[in-house]
Design an enzyme around this catalytic site. Structure first.
Site, mmCIF file in Angstrom:
data_model
loop_
_atom_site.group_PDB
_atom_site.id
_atom_site.type_symbol
_atom_site.label_atom_id
_atom_site.label_comp_id
_atom_site.label_asym_id
_atom_site.label_seq_id
_atom_site.Cartn_x
_atom_site.Cartn_y
_atom_site.Cartn_z
ATOM 1 N N ASN A 19 0.835 -1.208 0.000
ATOM 2 C CA ASN A 19 0.000 0.000 0.000
ATOM 3 C C ASN A 19 0.874 1.263 0.000
ATOM 4 O OD1 ASN A 19 -2.390 -1.581 0.280
ATOM 5 N ND2 ASN A 19 -1.871 -1.856 2.441
ATOM 6 N N HIS A 65 -14.353 -2.872 5.035
ATOM 7 C CA HIS A 65 -13.195 -3.540 5.622
ATOM 8 C C HIS A 65 -13.542 -4.145 6.981
ATOM 9 C CE1 HIS A 65 -9.153 -3.568 7.621
ATOM 10 N NE2 HIS A 65 -8.787 -3.964 6.408
ATOM 11 N N GLU A 103 -16.166 2.749 3.131
ATOM 12 C CA GLU A 103 -14.828 3.110 2.655
ATOM 13 C C GLU A 103 -15.034 4.105 1.519
ATOM 14 O OE1 GLU A 103 -12.133 -0.224 1.774
ATOM 15 O OE2 GLU A 103 -13.394 -1.501 3.001
ATOM 16 N N SER A 135 -10.928 -1.236 -0.582
ATOM 17 C CA SER A 135 -9.575 -1.786 -0.556
ATOM 18 C C SER A 135 -9.419 -3.054 -1.372
ATOM 19 C CB SER A 135 -9.149 -2.048 0.880
ATOM 20 O OG SER A 135 -10.054 -2.918 1.508
ATOM 21 N N ASP A 157 -14.081 5.881 5.668
ATOM 22 C CA ASP A 157 -12.740 5.325 5.813
ATOM 23 C C ASP A 157 -11.956 5.637 4.542
ATOM 24 O OD1 ASP A 157 -10.482 3.747 5.860
ATOM 25 O OD2 ASP A 157 -11.465 2.023 6.765
ATOM 26 N N HIS A 161 -7.363 4.072 1.656
ATOM 27 C CA HIS A 161 -6.625 3.914 0.400
ATOM 28 C C HIS A 161 -6.698 5.152 -0.490
ATOM 29 C CE1 HIS A 161 -5.672 -0.243 1.263
ATOM 30 N NE2 HIS A 161 -6.848 -0.244 1.873
ATOM 31 N N LYS A 207 -0.298 3.587 4.726
ATOM 32 C CA LYS A 207 -0.434 3.224 3.307
ATOM 33 C C LYS A 207 0.273 4.319 2.496
ATOM 34 C CE LYS A 207 -4.553 0.749 4.758
ATOM 35 N NZ LYS A 207 -3.930 -0.522 5.114
HETATM 36 C C1 LIG Z 1 -10.143 0.133 4.339
HETATM 37 C C2 LIG Z 1 -9.213 -0.105 5.460
HETATM 38 N N1 LIG Z 1 -9.489 0.410 6.657
HETATM 39 C C3 LIG Z 1 -8.670 0.219 7.712
HETATM 40 C C4 LIG Z 1 -7.530 -0.525 7.604
HETATM 41 C C5 LIG Z 1 -6.674 -0.755 8.799
HETATM 42 O O1 LIG Z 1 -5.604 0.114 8.814
HETATM 43 P P1 LIG Z 1 -4.255 -0.293 9.562
HETATM 44 O O2 LIG Z 1 -3.536 -1.220 8.634
HETATM 45 O O3 LIG Z 1 -3.560 0.985 9.809
HETATM 46 O O4 LIG Z 1 -4.657 -0.980 10.833
HETATM 47 C C6 LIG Z 1 -7.181 -1.059 6.364
HETATM 48 C C7 LIG Z 1 -5.920 -1.833 6.225
HETATM 49 O O5 LIG Z 1 -5.834 -2.881 5.729
HETATM 50 C C8 LIG Z 1 -8.044 -0.863 5.266
HETATM 51 O O6 LIG Z 1 -7.776 -1.393 4.072
#
Ligand SMILES: Cc1ncc(COP(=O)(O)O)c(C=O)c1O
Length: 391
Positions: A36, A122, A165, A169, A194, A197, A228
């Site tokens: 990422n 996610h 999101e 992702s 969220d 990405h 990321k």
């Molecule tokens: C959409 C989404 N939210 C949250 C997270 C979690 O973030 P972190 O890796 O900082 O715990 C991810 C990571 O994979 C993600 O893809």
């Protein structure tokens, strides 16, 4: 019936192995088509040096929760900087995006509220909704027409939350944020976005898809991971003063956890400076994305959604997806397969990510290899894909 916990867990592990679905920890190897680190900032000398200097200055650990002896100026500085970048009143830094999502949903949503959650959200958003005291309603992916009547049906006299999101992702597609914002204005629902990405990459200034959608960043609460595109780790929750203040008072993942090392905040200061001052990195990433999409099309691979730096190649069967990833790895490309429960059953895929450091030749070679592996997957058995691609 197994007679001890160890027996039960060994049984479970055996089933995973028998199904050929064991996950292994595999360090990076080969050309990066899976991380990422979209802008290559994790290795940037300025980001690294900022972290080294901060460790030399302030030590390795923070020694306590932010509300106790773990607080440092570095955190306040980087939170102010991120809020200014995102255009919000405030921001609060968490040690991971996972925890930030748990914190936002368990703290802001209460008993009597309803969380409307996109079906492809996610795991951290799913877990946050599950751990909160609010009711949960899962709505079809990015389907505003389906969501509207659900809000009318479930949220009378309660606070509703729409949780999504912004850039998905595992699917690489974009949520209809303007429509959600309009729905929130019409119904009084609150919007939680969220931007894991999208932050650092999308939008004119690189602040994410909230910016690109033209929304007031304080009209919602956003979660912006820093591990990321920002290249370090952790996450900023950004939004209006009342939301951030309340998280500091009540968010259990913030209160009952040791603050991250202050050096990560220092590294993020450098990383944010680069994102603001070097928009050419985003332009370069966009050109890499177009190049890959054009090359895949030229090789006969049609992709399911609008071009983004996340390219899912749907395969369906778990073992075929694994074999495809192995075949590409054998050719020097670090591609990873994703299979359930990380994605819905029957949708195993290659999750390909594009980063700004890739050159034209690498992208073209990769597109040809991917198309070749994909064709073999469609035509032949799993074992022959690996053999013929690596041999
Ligand atoms: C959409 C989404 N939210 C949250 C997270 C979690 O973030 P972190 O890796 O900082 O715990 C991810 C990571 O994979 C993600 O893809």
């Amino acid at each position: 019936m197994p007679d001890s916990l160890a027996d039960r867990i060994w049984d479970r592990l055996q089933t995973i192995r028998d199904d050929g679905l064991e996950r292994t920890l595999r360090p990076p190897s080969g050309i990066d088509f899976s991380s990422n680190d979209y802008l290559g900032l994790s290795a940037d000398p300025r980001v690294r040096q900022a972290m080294i200097d901060a460790v030399a200055r302030g030590g390795a650990g923070s020694t306590g929760s932010r509300l106790l002896r773990g607080e440092r100026e570095d955190f306040a500085d980087v939170e102010r900087k991120f809020a200014a970048f995102k255009g919000t009143e405030r921001a609060l830094y968490f040690s991971s995006g996972y925890l930030a999502n748990i914190a936002v949903l368990t703290t802001l949503a209460e008993r009597g509220d309803v969380i409307f959650s996109d079906e492809l959200n996610h795991a951290s958003l799913i877990d946050g909704a599950r751990l909160s005291s609010a009711a949960r309603v899962v709505f079809p992916h990015s389907d505003v027409a389906a969501l509207e009547p659900l809000i009318a049906e479930y949220s009378a006299e309660k606070q509703a939350f729409i949780v999504t999101e912004s850039l998905f992702s595992m699917d690489g597609d974009i949520a209809p944020l303007e429509d959600y914002a309009a729905l929130c204005r019409a119904t009084g629902a609150a919007l939680i976005v969220d931007e894991a990405h999208a932050v650092g990459v999308c939008g004119e200034r690189g602040t994410g898809l909230i910016e690109e959608a033209g929304l007031d960043p304080d009209s919602c609460v956003s979660i912006n991971t820093a591990g990321k595109a920002l290249g370090v780790c952790g996450a900023f929750v950004a939004g209006p003063e009342w939301a951030i203040d309340y998280l500091i008072q009540r968010a259990r993942p913030f209160i009952f956890s040791t603050a991250p090392p202050p050096s990560v905040a220092a590294a993020l200061m450098a990383s944010l400076d680069i994102i603001v001052s070097e928009p050419e990195r985003r332009a370069r990433l966009a050109s890499r994305v177009s190049r890959l999409h054009d090359a895949l099309m030229a090789n006969g691979l049609a992709l399911p959604c609008e071009p983004s730096h996340l390219v899912p190649v749907m395969i369906g069967d778990n073992h075929r997806a694994m074999a495809a990833a192995e075949a590409l790895q054998a050719q020097g490309f670090d591609v990873r397969a994703i299979w359930p429960p990380s994605v819905p059953a029957g949708t195993a895929r290659l999750r390909i990510s594009v980063n700004a450091m890739l050159d034209d030749d690498t992208i073209d070679r990769f597109a040809a290899a991917l198309a070749d592996v994909f064709r073999k997957i469609l035509l032949s058995s799993v074992s022959s894909v690996v053999e013929s691609s690596s041999g």
